[in-house]
Scaffold this active site. Structure first.
Site, PDB file in Angstrom:
ATOM      1  N   GLN A   1      -5.209  -0.732  -4.146  1.00 51.31           N
ATOM      2  CA  GLN A   1      -5.850  -1.872  -4.825  1.00 51.31           C
ATOM      3  C   GLN A   1      -6.751  -1.418  -5.979  1.00 51.31           C
ATOM      4  O   GLN A   1      -6.844  -2.087  -7.009  1.00 51.31           O
ATOM      5  CB  GLN A   1      -6.649  -2.681  -3.794  1.00 51.31           C
ATOM      6  CG  GLN A   1      -7.198  -3.984  -4.362  1.00 51.31           C
ATOM      7  CD  GLN A   1      -7.946  -4.787  -3.325  1.00 51.31           C
ATOM      8  OE1 GLN A   1      -7.605  -4.760  -2.141  1.00 51.31           O
ATOM      9  NE2 GLN A   1      -8.971  -5.503  -3.758  1.00 51.31           N
TER      10      GLN A   1
ATOM     11  N   CYS B   1      -2.177  -3.002   6.592  1.00 50.44           N
ATOM     12  CA  CYS B   1      -2.290  -1.676   7.225  1.00 50.44           C
ATOM     13  C   CYS B   1      -3.641  -1.534   7.915  1.00 50.44           C
ATOM     14  O   CYS B   1      -3.796  -0.702   8.804  1.00 50.44           O
ATOM     15  CB  CYS B   1      -2.038  -0.540   6.232  1.00 50.44           C
ATOM     16  SG  CYS B   1      -3.247  -0.379   4.927  1.00 50.44           S
TER      17      CYS B   1
ATOM     18  N   CYS C   1       0.849  -1.190   0.000  1.00 45.69           N
ATOM     19  CA  CYS C   1       0.000   0.000   0.000  1.00 45.69           C
ATOM     20  C   CYS C   1       0.883   1.238   0.000  1.00 45.69           C
ATOM     21  O   CYS C   1       1.851   1.337   0.747  1.00 45.69           O
ATOM     22  CB  CYS C   1      -0.931  -0.063   1.202  1.00 45.69           C
ATOM     23  SG  CYS C   1      -0.840   1.288   2.340  1.00 45.69           S
ATOM     24  N   GLU C   2       0.545   2.180  -0.878  1.00 47.87           N
ATOM     25  CA  GLU C   2       1.400   3.357  -1.021  1.00 47.87           C
ATOM     26  C   GLU C   2       1.198   4.363   0.106  1.00 47.87           C
ATOM     27  O   GLU C   2       1.976   5.295   0.243  1.00 47.87           O
ATOM     28  CB  GLU C   2       1.172   4.022  -2.381  1.00 47.87           C
ATOM     29  CG  GLU C   2      -0.167   4.696  -2.565  1.00 47.87           C
ATOM     30  CD  GLU C   2      -0.342   5.275  -3.955  1.00 47.87           C
ATOM     31  OE1 GLU C   2       0.422   4.912  -4.859  1.00 47.87           O
ATOM     32  OE2 GLU C   2      -1.250   6.103  -4.127  1.00 47.87           O
ATOM     33  N   HIS C   3       0.169   4.188   0.922  1.00 49.85           N
ATOM     34  CA  HIS C   3      -0.056   5.135   2.012  1.00 49.85           C
ATOM     35  C   HIS C   3       0.766   4.783   3.238  1.00 49.85           C
ATOM     36  O   HIS C   3       1.172   5.668   3.981  1.00 49.85           O
ATOM     37  CB  HIS C   3      -1.542   5.164   2.390  1.00 49.85           C
ATOM     38  CG  HIS C   3      -2.425   5.553   1.240  1.00 49.85           C
ATOM     39  ND1 HIS C   3      -3.594   4.908   0.926  1.00 49.85           N
ATOM     40  CD2 HIS C   3      -2.266   6.514   0.303  1.00 49.85           C
ATOM     41  CE1 HIS C   3      -4.136   5.464  -0.147  1.00 49.85           C
ATOM     42  NE2 HIS C   3      -3.342   6.436  -0.545  1.00 49.85           N
ATOM     43  N   HIS C   4       0.998   3.492   3.468  1.00 53.45           N
ATOM     44  CA  HIS C   4       1.727   3.082   4.676  1.00 53.45           C
ATOM     45  C   HIS C   4       2.970   2.254   4.373  1.00 53.45           C
ATOM     46  O   HIS C   4       3.717   1.919   5.272  1.00 53.45           O
ATOM     47  CB  HIS C   4       0.797   2.269   5.592  1.00 53.45           C
ATOM     48  CG  HIS C   4      -0.467   2.984   5.963  1.00 53.45           C
ATOM     49  ND1 HIS C   4      -1.655   2.808   5.300  1.00 53.45           N
ATOM     50  CD2 HIS C   4      -0.700   3.917   6.921  1.00 53.45           C
ATOM     51  CE1 HIS C   4      -2.587   3.592   5.839  1.00 53.45           C
ATOM     52  NE2 HIS C   4      -2.032   4.273   6.825  1.00 53.45           N
TER      53      HIS C   4
ATOM     54  N   HIS D   1      -5.429  -6.287   3.678  1.00 50.77           N
ATOM     55  CA  HIS D   1      -4.481  -5.174   3.823  1.00 50.77           C
ATOM     56  C   HIS D   1      -3.927  -5.166   5.240  1.00 50.77           C
ATOM     57  O   HIS D   1      -4.668  -4.945   6.203  1.00 50.77           O
ATOM     58  CB  HIS D   1      -5.186  -3.846   3.531  1.00 50.77           C
ATOM     59  CG  HIS D   1      -5.567  -3.681   2.086  1.00 50.77           C
ATOM     60  ND1 HIS D   1      -4.968  -2.746   1.264  1.00 50.77           N
ATOM     61  CD2 HIS D   1      -6.443  -4.369   1.316  1.00 50.77           C
ATOM     62  CE1 HIS D   1      -5.484  -2.849   0.047  1.00 50.77           C
ATOM     63  NE2 HIS D   1      -6.382  -3.819   0.047  1.00 50.77           N
TER      64      HIS D   1
HETATM   65 ZN   LIG Z   1      -2.405   1.408   3.831  1.00 49.91          ZN
END
Ligand SMILES: [Zn+2]
Length: 217
Positions: free
Chosen positions: A147, A177, A106-109, A175
């Site tokens: 995703q 995260c 995941c590119e956020h975490h 996920h």
């Molecule tokens: Zn994430």
């Protein structure tokens, strides 16, 4: 519309992907590894750890190598992967490849998400070597992703390269995260889907969805 179906045994393809993975491991960019390792040494210290203790001595370099492997999709060209095995063929029934393993981050975490992708297309003059579809999934998944975009990118790549009468992609992932932090929903699965062409037709789409949810083993 009537469709017949091809189901693929994924085992051989997965082995191929693993071999492909090991090849990549030998191709590290050492200058980049050294830079990333330097950053991770500082991160370890910021976390309150002692980067010079025995167990952590080689950790920055290991993390750097792992990260370079986990993002090796940036080095591949998914449309070229498909073009390398396109064959003119007069077959116009739905082709389904299900249970393709997905490992992404995941590119956020920058925490992993993983699960399965199911792909179908309806040929329009051309078919593609079936092992190429899992490679396309890997090429897009081995990058920083969400995703939703991963699903659309796989659909668009197949649509624009193979120009079939329709493409369907469904991805189901867990996920970490979500499971390990934040809302801590341990068992929730995120499902995304993307369709083109004939899959806009309700009957065709439900046939595909029925096929991927049936257990053929
Ligand atoms: Zn994430």
């Amino acid at each position: 519309m009537e469709h017949n179906y091809i189901q693929m045994n994924q085992k051989r393809d997965i082995n191929k992907e693993q071999i492909y993975g090991y090849v990549k491991i030998e191709q590290y960019d050492q200058a980049k590894i050294d830079r990333i390792a330097g950053h991770y040494e500082a991160i370890l210290a910021d976390l309150g750890e002692d980067p010079s203790r025995d167990g952590l001595l080689k950790t920055p370099e290991r993390v750097a190598k792992a990260l370079q492997y986990l993002t090796h999709g940036y080095d591949s060209k998914p449309d070229e992967i498909l073009r390398s095995a396109m064959f003119k063929e007069d077959y116009s029934q739905m082709v389904v490849v299900k249970d393709i393993e997905v490992f992404s981050m995941c590119e956020h975490h920058m925490i992993p998400f993983f699960g399965k992708a199911h792909i179908a297309y309806i040929p329009n003059g051309y078919i593609v070597g079936l092992s190429k579809l899992p490679r396309v999934v890997d090429s897009f998944a081995r990058r920083l992703q969400v995703q939703e975009r991963l699903t659309n990118e796989i659909r668009d790549c197949i649509q624009n390269t193979l120009k079939p009468a329709g493409v369907a992609v469904v991805i189901e992932c867990k996920h970490l995260c979500m499971s390990m932090r934040g809302v801590q929903k341990q068992n929730s699965i995120t499902t995304t889907s993307a369709f083109t062409g004939e899959f806009a037709n309700e009957t065709t789409r439900s046939e595909f969805l029925r096929l991927i949810s049936s257990n053929l083993s």
